[in-house]
Design a protein around this motif. Structure first.
Motif, PDB file in Angstrom:
ATOM      1  N   THR A 332       0.618  -1.546  -0.454  1.00  0.00           N
ATOM      2  CA  THR A 332       0.402  -0.209  -0.169  1.00  0.00           C
ATOM      3  C   THR A 332       1.228   1.220   0.106  1.00  0.00           C
ATOM      4  O   THR A 332       2.147   0.773   0.305  1.00  0.00           O
ATOM      5  CB  THR A 332      -0.851   0.162   1.231  1.00  0.00           C
ATOM      6  N   ARG A 340       6.261  10.301   1.116  1.00  0.00           N
ATOM      7  CA  ARG A 340       5.751   9.340  -0.122  1.00  0.00           C
ATOM      8  C   ARG A 340       7.549   8.911  -0.238  1.00  0.00           C
ATOM      9  O   ARG A 340       8.117   9.220  -1.001  1.00  0.00           O
ATOM     10  CB  ARG A 340       5.673   9.926  -1.154  1.00  0.00           C
ATOM     11  N   GLN A 347      -0.844  -1.585  -4.319  1.00  0.00           N
ATOM     12  CA  GLN A 347      -2.366  -1.142  -4.448  1.00  0.00           C
ATOM     13  C   GLN A 347      -2.977  -0.334  -5.558  1.00  0.00           C
ATOM     14  O   GLN A 347      -4.125  -0.325  -6.244  1.00  0.00           O
ATOM     15  CB  GLN A 347      -2.553  -0.718  -3.081  1.00  0.00           C
ATOM     16  N   GLU A 348      -1.653   0.596  -5.148  1.00  0.00           N
ATOM     17  CA  GLU A 348      -1.770   1.807  -6.884  1.00  0.00           C
ATOM     18  C   GLU A 348      -2.375   1.347  -8.049  1.00  0.00           C
ATOM     19  O   GLU A 348      -2.643   1.546  -8.807  1.00  0.00           O
ATOM     20  CB  GLU A 348      -1.147   3.132  -6.859  1.00  0.00           C
ATOM     21  N   PRO A 362      -9.196  10.344  -9.666  1.00  0.00           N
ATOM     22  CA  PRO A 362      -7.956  10.461  -8.097  1.00  0.00           C
ATOM     23  C   PRO A 362      -8.324  10.819  -7.135  1.00  0.00           C
ATOM     24  O   PRO A 362      -8.804  10.011  -6.045  1.00  0.00           O
ATOM     25  CB  PRO A 362      -7.215  11.403  -7.981  1.00  0.00           C
ATOM     26  N   GLU A 363      -9.557  11.662  -6.765  1.00  0.00           N
ATOM     27  CA  GLU A 363      -9.701  12.226  -5.384  1.00  0.00           C
ATOM     28  C   GLU A 363     -10.979  10.964  -5.341  1.00  0.00           C
ATOM     29  O   GLU A 363     -11.298  10.712  -3.632  1.00  0.00           O
ATOM     30  CB  GLU A 363     -10.566  13.075  -5.531  1.00  0.00           C
ATOM     31  N   GLU A 364     -11.948  10.650  -6.520  1.00  0.00           N
ATOM     32  CA  GLU A 364     -12.741   9.991  -6.299  1.00  0.00           C
ATOM     33  C   GLU A 364     -12.092   8.033  -5.284  1.00  0.00           C
ATOM     34  O   GLU A 364     -13.108   7.264  -5.087  1.00  0.00           O
ATOM     35  CB  GLU A 364     -13.517   9.071  -7.372  1.00  0.00           C
ATOM     36  N   CYS A 365     -11.410   7.580  -5.819  1.00  0.00           N
ATOM     37  CA  CYS A 365     -10.875   6.905  -5.149  1.00  0.00           C
ATOM     38  C   CYS A 365     -10.378   6.877  -4.409  1.00  0.00           C
ATOM     39  O   CYS A 365     -10.732   4.693  -3.782  1.00  0.00           O
ATOM     40  CB  CYS A 365      -9.203   6.376  -6.503  1.00  0.00           C
ATOM     41  N   GLU A 366     -10.055   7.438  -3.650  1.00  0.00           N
ATOM     42  CA  GLU A 366      -9.529   7.821  -2.090  1.00  0.00           C
ATOM     43  C   GLU A 366     -10.541   7.563  -1.101  1.00  0.00           C
ATOM     44  O   GLU A 366     -10.710   6.756  -0.363  1.00  0.00           O
ATOM     45  CB  GLU A 366      -9.221   9.084  -2.011  1.00  0.00           C
ATOM     46  N   HIS A 367     -12.192   7.422  -1.916  1.00  0.00           N
ATOM     47  CA  HIS A 367     -13.184   6.844  -0.720  1.00  0.00           C
ATOM     48  C   HIS A 367     -14.515   6.618  -1.659  1.00  0.00           C
ATOM     49  O   HIS A 367     -14.809   5.521  -0.842  1.00  0.00           O
ATOM     50  CB  HIS A 367     -13.678   8.349  -0.029  1.00  0.00           C
ATOM     51  N   ARG A 368     -13.820   5.661  -2.569  1.00  0.00           N
ATOM     52  CA  ARG A 368     -14.722   4.580  -3.401  1.00  0.00           C
ATOM     53  C   ARG A 368     -13.544   3.354  -3.436  1.00  0.00           C
ATOM     54  O   ARG A 368     -14.795   2.227  -4.270  1.00  0.00           O
ATOM     55  CB  ARG A 368     -15.443   5.376  -4.378  1.00  0.00           C
ATOM     56  N   LYS A 370     -11.651   0.320  -1.207  1.00  0.00           N
ATOM     57  CA  LYS A 370     -11.039  -0.230  -0.610  1.00  0.00           C
ATOM     58  C   LYS A 370      -9.928  -1.462  -0.777  1.00  0.00           C
ATOM     59  O   LYS A 370     -11.012  -2.123  -1.604  1.00  0.00           O
ATOM     60  CB  LYS A 370     -11.788  -0.438   0.255  1.00  0.00           C
TER      61      LYS A 370
END
Length: 587
Positions: A332, A340, A347-348, A362-368, A370
């Protein structure tokens, strides 16, 4: 208990047809979907509450210059539902439907009032449209005249989010004031009819789902199902503009409760909550409501309105096994003190093609998105064989990826050469639990390249200056070493939490097991030896090899009888049969 009398009593209080059915305890979905047909069985022929034709004729005779219109009103002045028929001297065949056709809009017989209406030639003037009376119990939530705005917001929201799911379930967030009004009506019914059981009341949310949900399904072109069947849940949030004023009565019903909440303002940021209302109303009586100024629930000045419509699709879980080929790749993102430490992560690399397939930023990836896996390997440890089981949870997915798309995702993941995923499939939530359980119960096989650092105890004839080499006796000592008689276990050891992970794990001493152990010399490298070791879950192999300042005991040194360190480590196999088989995407 006579259901007709209860029905009429609730109507006289100002309840709509569907709420009257609720207080009767009717739990038949079709009764709420087609309430006009169902309520007929509870409505008597004209009674003393219905104006007689003679009374109407007498009233009309006192009015000059009017057509002789006879209106039979099937409700009292407090009713919000009417059943009317209209006749003229010139055209006795015309009924109320003919009048509605010539009016400015359709009239819902459950939501209108007939008082003081004037007709001319059987036509209702636009300025004399019937007044909408809002239900004193549900605040209009179950009345069809209040649904168009909700339908519009619902359709716009589903169009904007572009869900491809053909089904949906619906849920209601109702104003807290409906609890107060339900309690008031229930107490009045119980007072008038002592044999009435308040527990028979059908919940507002259920009645709403059966009535509103059924017509909403046709409106949005989807099938309505329960939340246990459909993964798409639509929640309608209704607000009542006069709620705060009405809820003030709760303070009179339970002053101690709200005094306590007032004194704990830091804990209770909102004065009136659903839970607080339920507590205040739990012991309330009809007499208490009268004393507080509520002899009966008043007709609301406005109906509850749809404030927002939210929708969320149940998460989808994509599963597979990843092979990690790089020794410079964390599982991760590795962020240390906000910096960093590595360019990327497993994961990425896995997330990127999935995000592209779903059109996520990219912003949506952070919370959508897992990431979950059966354990993890260190940055410098490869994971080979058939790989490590993992899953990706996609929150609120708009659609399901096809088999072709999943294959393309795997190809894109593997294209970089650092991580390989051969197949991805859908798994159920129950199978996902097996993955997390396996993280604690699985065993793993490792391959380690080790270096001997000192002469063994049996090498008495060698001086410290001579090169250190791995002997046949060293290999035999390792392959025969065991310190326990426990079946299936070669070595039992105790490990204190390694120093390198103390920042994220508590300091504990844990018992771990070496289940299988074999060693071999490395051709052309006299100081090196290769180990193949199968361990129980949670065993730190690096620390077992070098001992970590005696924090792991016994270490490999006990078998080799010489100091030893580790140069490279690979996970050769994760012994967890997961995922077992491919699944069609859940609907």
């Amino acid at each position: 208990m006579n259901q007709k009398t209860i029905f009429k009593f609730c109507k006289d209080l100002g309840c709509c047809d569907r709420c009257c059915l609720r207080y009767l305890g009717v739990k038949i979905p079709n009764a709420y979907e087609n309430s006009n047909e169902y309520v007929a069985r509870f409505q008597d022929e004209p009674t003393s509450n219905i104006k007689s034709q003679e009374d109407i004729q007498s009233n009309e005779n006192t009015t000059s210059g009017k057509d002789n219109v006879i209106v039979t009103d099937a409700v009292t002045k407090s009713d919000n539902t009417c059943s009317a028929s209209v006749h003229t001297d010139n055209d006795s065949d015309k009924d109320i439907e003919g009048i509605q056709d010539n009016a400015t809009g359709d009239v819902d017989s459950d939501n209108i009032h007939n008082d003081n209406m004037e007709y001319k030639n059987g036509i209702l003037p636009p300025t004399k449209r019937r007044k909408l009376h809002h239900c004193v119990s549900c605040l209009g939530i179950l009345q069809e005249d209040t649904w168009p705005d909700t339908n519009l917001m619902l359709k716009e929201m589903l169009h904007k989010k572009s869900y491809e799911c053909p089904t949906f379930a619906c849920a209601l967030s109702a104003p807290i004031a409906t609890l107060l009004r339900e309690r008031a009506v229930t107490l009045l019914v119980r007072e008038a009819y002592p044999e009435y059981d308040p527990n028979t009341l059908t919940p507002l949310k259920e009645a709403w789902k059966w009535s509103y949900g059924a017509q909403a399904a046709a409106h949005v072109g989807r099938s309505l199902h329960s939340g246990a069947v459909s993964p798409l849940l639509v929640t309608v949030n209704m607000e009542y503009p006069h709620e705060m004023q009405e809820l003030e009565i709760l303070k009179a019903l339970s002053p101690s409760l709200f005094e306590s909440r007032s004194q704990q303002r830091k804990r209770f940021a909102v004065e009136f909550t659903r839970r607080a209302a339920e507590q205040a109303l739990a012991g309330a009586a009809a007499a208490a409501l009268r004393a507080a100024g509520w002899p009966a629930p008043p007709e609301p000045a406005a109906h509850a309105r749809c404030a927002a419509v939210h929708a969320a699709h149940a998460p989808l879980h994509l599963a597979g096994r990843y092979i990690k080929l790089s020794r410079e790749l964390p599982q991760t993102p590795w962020i240390l003190n906000g910096v960093r430490m590595m360019e990327s992560s497993v994961q990425e690399i896995i997330f990127a093609p999935i995000a592209a397939a779903y059109g996520l930023t990219p912003e949506e990836c952070e919370h959508r998105l897992k990431f979950m896996s059966a354990g993890r390997e260190d940055v410098d440890v490869r994971c080979l064989g058939d790989g490590r089981p993992f899953a990706v949870e996609v929150t609120d997915p708009r659609r399901e990826l096809t088999e072709a798309e999943l294959k393309r995702v795997c190809e894109d993941i593997s294209a970089g050469g650092k991580v390989v995923v051969r197949e991805m499939m859908y798994v159920t939530r129950e199978e996902l639990a097996e993955l997390k359980k396996g993280e604690e119960t699985k065993c793993k096989t490792y391959e380690a390249l080790c270096i001997k650092l000192s002469h063994s105890e049996h090498e008495h004839d060698k001086s410290p200056t001579e090169p250190v080499t791995v002997t046949e006796q060293d290999i035999a000592n390792i392959n025969s070493y065991s310190n326990t008689s426990e079946p299936g276990v070669r070595v039992q050891l105790v490990q204190r939490t390694p120093i390198r992970v103390l920042h994220r794990r508590p300091l504990l001493a844990r018992t771990r097991h070496i289940l299988q152990l074999s060693a071999a010399a490395v051709p052309g490298q006299p100081a090196l030896l290769a180990l193949r070791v199968r361990t129980s879950a949670g065993t730190y192999v690096k620390e077992w090899v070098h001992g970590e300042l005696a924090r792991t005991a016994p270490a490999l040194q006990a078998a080799l009888r010489a100091r030893v360190d580790i140069l490279a480590l690979d996970v050769a196999r994760v012994h967890l049969d997961w995922p077992r088989r491919a699944h069609p995407a859940p609907r």
